[in-house]
Scaffold this motif. Structure first.
Motif, short mmCIF file in Angstrom:
data_model
loop_
_atom_site.label_atom_id
_atom_site.label_comp_id
_atom_site.label_asym_id
_atom_site.label_seq_id
_atom_site.Cartn_x
_atom_site.Cartn_y
_atom_site.Cartn_z
N LEU A 22 36.78 39.26 37.78
CA LEU A 22 36.91 38.63 39.10
C LEU A 22 35.62 38.81 39.90
O LEU A 22 35.09 37.85 40.49
N ALA A 23 35.11 40.04 39.90
CA ALA A 23 33.89 40.33 40.68
C ALA A 23 32.71 39.52 40.14
O ALA A 23 31.91 38.98 40.91
N PHE A 37 42.16 32.84 40.10
CA PHE A 37 42.19 33.56 41.38
C PHE A 37 40.88 33.36 42.14
O PHE A 37 40.88 33.18 43.36
N ALA A 38 39.75 33.38 41.42
CA ALA A 38 38.46 33.16 42.09
C ALA A 38 38.43 31.77 42.73
O ALA A 38 37.87 31.59 43.81
N ASN A 39 39.05 30.80 42.08
CA ASN A 39 39.10 29.46 42.66
C ASN A 39 39.93 29.43 43.94
O ASN A 39 39.65 28.67 44.86
N ILE A 40 40.99 30.24 43.97
CA ILE A 40 41.80 30.33 45.20
C ILE A 40 40.96 30.98 46.31
O ILE A 40 40.94 30.51 47.45
N VAL A 41 40.23 32.05 45.94
CA VAL A 41 39.37 32.72 46.92
C VAL A 41 38.36 31.72 47.50
O VAL A 41 38.04 31.74 48.69
N ARG A 42 37.91 30.80 46.65
CA ARG A 42 36.89 29.84 47.07
C ARG A 42 37.52 28.54 47.60
O ARG A 42 36.94 27.46 47.49
N SER A 59 30.71 36.74 42.16
CA SER A 59 29.29 36.97 42.37
C SER A 59 28.48 35.76 41.87
O SER A 59 27.55 35.29 42.55
N ASP A 60 28.85 35.21 40.71
CA ASP A 60 28.18 34.01 40.19
C ASP A 60 28.30 32.85 41.18
O ASP A 60 27.39 32.04 41.33
N ALA A 61 29.48 32.78 41.85
CA ALA A 61 29.72 31.68 42.80
C ALA A 61 29.14 32.01 44.17
O ALA A 61 29.34 31.27 45.12
N LYS A 62 28.45 33.15 44.26
CA LYS A 62 27.85 33.61 45.53
C LYS A 62 28.91 33.66 46.64
O LYS A 62 28.68 33.18 47.77
#
Ligand SMILES: O=C(CO)COP(=O)(O)O
Length: 271
Positions: free
Chosen positions: A35-36, A258-263, A40-43
Motif C-alpha cells: 500500500l505504501a 485501496f490505494a485507488n480509493i485513497v486517490r 508513494s509511486d502515485a505521489k
C-alpha cells in the motif's frame, strides 16, 4: 463532504481500511508495504487525505515497527478496546496498550461487535470514553440492519445508537470523534448504499451532533460511510456534502484497490 470555493475540503478526508480478522502479522506487513509503495509511486499527498488501517491486534507491533522504520504517514488503530484500564479481563485489550503501540485510532461498536459479541450501547459508551482517556481517538460505528431499513426507521435507530455512544463527552472530544455510518445490510454484501443514502444519514448525524454539542463542534466531527465501498463507487460517495471519508472492509485487503480509493480525488467529477 463540502468542497469550498478554493477547492479545499472543510474537514480532512479520512480513508480507513478495516482488515477485520484477516492478515496474520507477516501478511499484514506485506499488505502495508505494498500500500505504501503504491501510494508513494502515485505521489499521494497525505496532508490532503488521511489514510489509516485497522489490522488485527497481533499485527499492531509489526505495523508500528514498519511505520516507524520507513517513516510512513499511514495511521493505524485497533479494531476494538476494553472499557476497562487493566485487570482480570481475559482476552481483552486496554486502550493503554493501544496508545503505547502508537495507535491513533480505535474502532468502537462495529456491527460485528454489536451482533456477534452482543456489545450494548452502554458498554460502547464506556469504550468511547476509555479510548479518549488513553489518548486514542474512537471511530464510533453506527447503522441499521435490513429489517429496520425496510421499516423506514433507520434514521431514528442510528441516531439512538449515536446519542448513546456519545453521552457524556465534552465538546472537545465530540469534535475529535469520528463516526462511521455502516448500514449492516451493505457490509460485505456488495450492496452499497447510494451516495444519497449515505448523505441522508450523515446529514442527520451532523444535525444530531449540532443539537447535542453545538454547530462549531458538529462542523468538525468527521463522518464516514462504510459498506461495500470499492474504487468504482468511492468518489461518488465522498462527493456528498456530509461524508468526510470511508471505512473500507474487503477492498482494503487489496493494496491496489485501496490505494485507488485513497486517490478518490483523481476520480472526482468536476463541473
Ligand atoms: O464493515 C465494513 C468496514 O468496517 C465494511 O465492509 P465491506 O467493505 O467488506 O462491506
Amino acid at each position: 463532504m463540502t468542497t469550498s470555493t478554493n477547492g479545499a475540503f472543510d474537514r480532512k478526508p479520512f480513508i480507513a481500511g478495516n482488515w477485520k480478522m484477516n492478515m496474520d502479522h507477516v501478511q499484514g506487513i506485506t499488505l502495508l508495504q505494498k500500500l505504501a509503495w503504491t501510494l508513494s509511486d502515485a505521489k499521494h499527498d497525505y496532508s490532503r487525505v488521511e489514510v489509516a488501517v485497522f489490522p488485527p491486534f497481533t499485527d499492531l507491533r509489526g505495523v508500528q515497527t514498519l511505520v516507524q522504520g520507513d517513516d510512513l504517514q499511514v495511521a493505524y488503530g485497533g479494531q476494538d478496546l476494553s472499557q476497562f484500564d487493566s485487570g482480570a479481563y481475559t482476552g481483552d485489550i486496554s486502550g493503554q496498550f493501544l496508545n503505547k503501540l502508537g495507535c491513533k485510532y480505535v474502532l468502537v461498536g462495529h456491527s460485528e461487535r454489536r451482533t456477534i459479541h452482543n456489545e450494548s450501547d452502554d458498554v460502547l459508551n464506556a469504550k468511547v470514553k476509555a479510548a479518549f482517556k488513553h489518548g486514542v481517538t474512537p471511530v464510533l460505528c453506527v447503522g441499521e440492519g435490513l429489517e429496520i431499513r425496510q421499516a423506514g426507521t433507520h434514521v431514528e435507530h442510528t441516531l439512538q445508537q449515536l446519542r448513546a455512544g456519545v453521552a457524556g463527552l465534552t465538546n472537545e472530544q465530540a469534535a475529535e470523534l469520528v463516526v462511521a455510518y455502516e448500514p449492516v445490510w451493505a457490509i460485505g454484501t456488495g450492496e452499497v448504499a447510494g451516495p444519497e443514502d449515505a448523505q441522508e444519514m450523515c446529514a442527520a448525524i451532523r444535525a444530531e451532533l449540532e443539537s447535542l454539542f453545538g454547530a462549531d463542534v458538529a462542523a468538525k466531527t468527521r463522518l464516514l460511510y462504510g459498506g461495500s465501498v470499492k474504487a468504482n463507487n468511492a468518489a461518488a460517495i465522498l462527493q456528498e456534502r456530509d461524508v468526510d471519508g470511508v471505512l473500507v472492509g474487503g477492498a482494503s485487503l487489496d493494496p491496489a484497490e485501496f490505494a485507488n480509493i485513497v486517490r478518490f480525488e483523481s476520480h472526482l467529477v468536476t463541473d
